[in-house]
Design an enzyme around this catalytic site. Structure first.
Site, PDB file in Angstrom:
ATOM      1  CE  LYS A   1      23.815 -70.430  16.132  1.00 31.10           C
ATOM      2  NZ  LYS A   1      22.622 -69.899  16.750  1.00 31.10           N
ATOM      3  CB  THR A   2      29.248 -76.164  18.889  1.00 27.67           C
ATOM      4  OG1 THR A   2      29.938 -74.980  18.476  1.00 27.67           O
ATOM      5  CG2 THR A   2      30.268 -77.220  19.261  1.00 27.67           C
TER       6      THR A   2
END
Ligand SMILES: *Cc1c(COP(=O)(O)O)cnc(C)c1O
Length: 374
Positions: A180-181
């Protein structure tokens, strides 16, 4: 193999974790509150409760929404299965509604058609980082008397009509898995606008324990006393991981900028190509892209997947429609329910996208892809 997504860990991240390891708290300590406060800077000030994963965040949000047996939850099938399976595990009935054919987020008209007097929650998914149409979905939940939940596992840092994700739904969930970011290794969080739901989430992640004297049923038991008033679980995110989260959130502006630059390069190289469509976007959205989802036309998605993988490029498919999982098949869900989601899935391919991807890496991805398609 170039992965489709990967964490970016720098010296500041390592130092932040090591400082906690040498300190007094490994699990619940000052970094938990620091991380939750830092996260609230990205949710427009909506307060957050950290938990051990994005899945735990969904479970906790649904408990805070009061979801249980006899209730229905409407959601998109084009998501990681946890968006739905956490509701199923709470005994609620999941009703899958179709997605918008271009951006693959929950279609408000389909969601509206799927609501009944038993609908308690409508959960949108900000697919690839592109926000769902929250104003339209809010009309649906208002009409149904339901709560609006946002699974923003892909979308930290994205904006909907200028408002940050985390501030537009009643409850928003995040994931901090390494692809994920922002990452905390494993981790997640729930943002809640209503303070009572925030409190319910905070209690649920800590066994349901209450210590506040004013809330105790048996307040004179002694100084050690605490009570479980509603059952919970241990979903506490440790201080060690929260320290990593604080450090990662400080890097989010740079992560977002690098991802945006890579997306612009992909768009320029692939836009207008026969046999492939680049991701669509709406004027209302300012996405912080987590995935770069292209659509491979002409029935060639599987071939392109196999050939890219054989060339050492770790493309991914996000996602098989949730109700195709055998666990849902066994509950009677049948293929064909959400034709837009199934058509999207049949063509979808995620190209590598992460801050550490260099221009040269990306050129290699493009060269392989163009060699296959042209
Ligand atoms: C990753 C993800 C989850 C689950 O998060 P975990 O941290 O892996 O448990 C849920 N929903 C979506 C859309 C995700 O991408």
């Amino acid at each position: 193999m170039l992965p489709y997504g990967r964490q970016s860990i720098d010296g500041d991240d390592v130092r932040a974790v090591c400082d906690v390891l040498r300190g007094d708290w490994l699990t619940t300590g000052p970094q938990v509150a620091a991380f939750e406060a830092e996260l609230a800077r990205w949710t427009g000030g909506v307060p957050c409760v950290s938990v051990t994963s994005g899945t735990a965040a969904l479970h906790t949000a649904y408990v805070a929404a009061g979801l249980g047996p006899g209730d229905e939850l409407v959601t998109s099938p084009l998501t990681f299965v946890a968006t739905a399976s956490t509701a199923t595990q709470l005994g609620a009935e999941v009703v899958f509604a179709d997605v918008e054919p271009d951006i693959a987020t929950l279609d408000p008209a389909a969601a509206h058609a799927a609501t009944t007097p038993r609908t308690k929650v409508v959960t949108a998914v900000d697919y690839a980082g592109h926000p769902a149409d929250y104003d339209a979905l809010r009309k649906v939940t208002d009409a149904a008397g339901a709560l609006l939940v946002s699974d923003a596992a892909h979308a930290i840092g994205s904006r909907y009509r200028g408002r940050p994700v985390g501030s537009v739904a009643d409850l928003t969930t995040f994931s901090f898995f390494p692809t994920k970011t922002v990452t905390t290794a494993e981790g997640g969080a729930v943002a809640a606008i209503d303070p009572r739901r925030l409190e319910a989430a905070a209690r649920f992640r800590n066994h349901g324990l209450v210590r506040d004297r004013a809330l105790l049923r048996h307040p004179d038991e002694g100084g050690w006393h605490q009570e479980v008033t509603a059952f919970g679980l241990n979903y506490r995110l440790p201080d060690v991981l929260c320290a990593l989260g604080v450090s990662q959130l400080r890097r989010l502006p740079a992560f977002r900028a690098r991802r945006a630059a890579l997306v612009a390069r992909y768009d320029a190289a692939l836009g207008g190509l026969d046999g492939l469509a680049i991701p669509a976007r709406r004027a209302y959205a300012d996405p912080a892209w987590h995935l770069y989802p292209v659509r491979v036309r002409g029935g060639r998605r599987r071939e392109v997947y196999d050939r890219m993988r054989a060339a050492g490029i770790g493309v991914q498919v996000n996602y098989i429609p949730a109700y195709w999982h055998p666990a849902y098949e066994d509950l009677g869900y049948r293929r064909g329910m959400c034709p837009h989601a199934e058509a999207y899935y049949a063509e979808q391919l995620s190209l590598p996208l992460y801050p550490g991807l260099t221009d040269a890496d990306q050129d290699r991805v493009l060269a392989e892809l163009l060699a296959i398609l042209t």
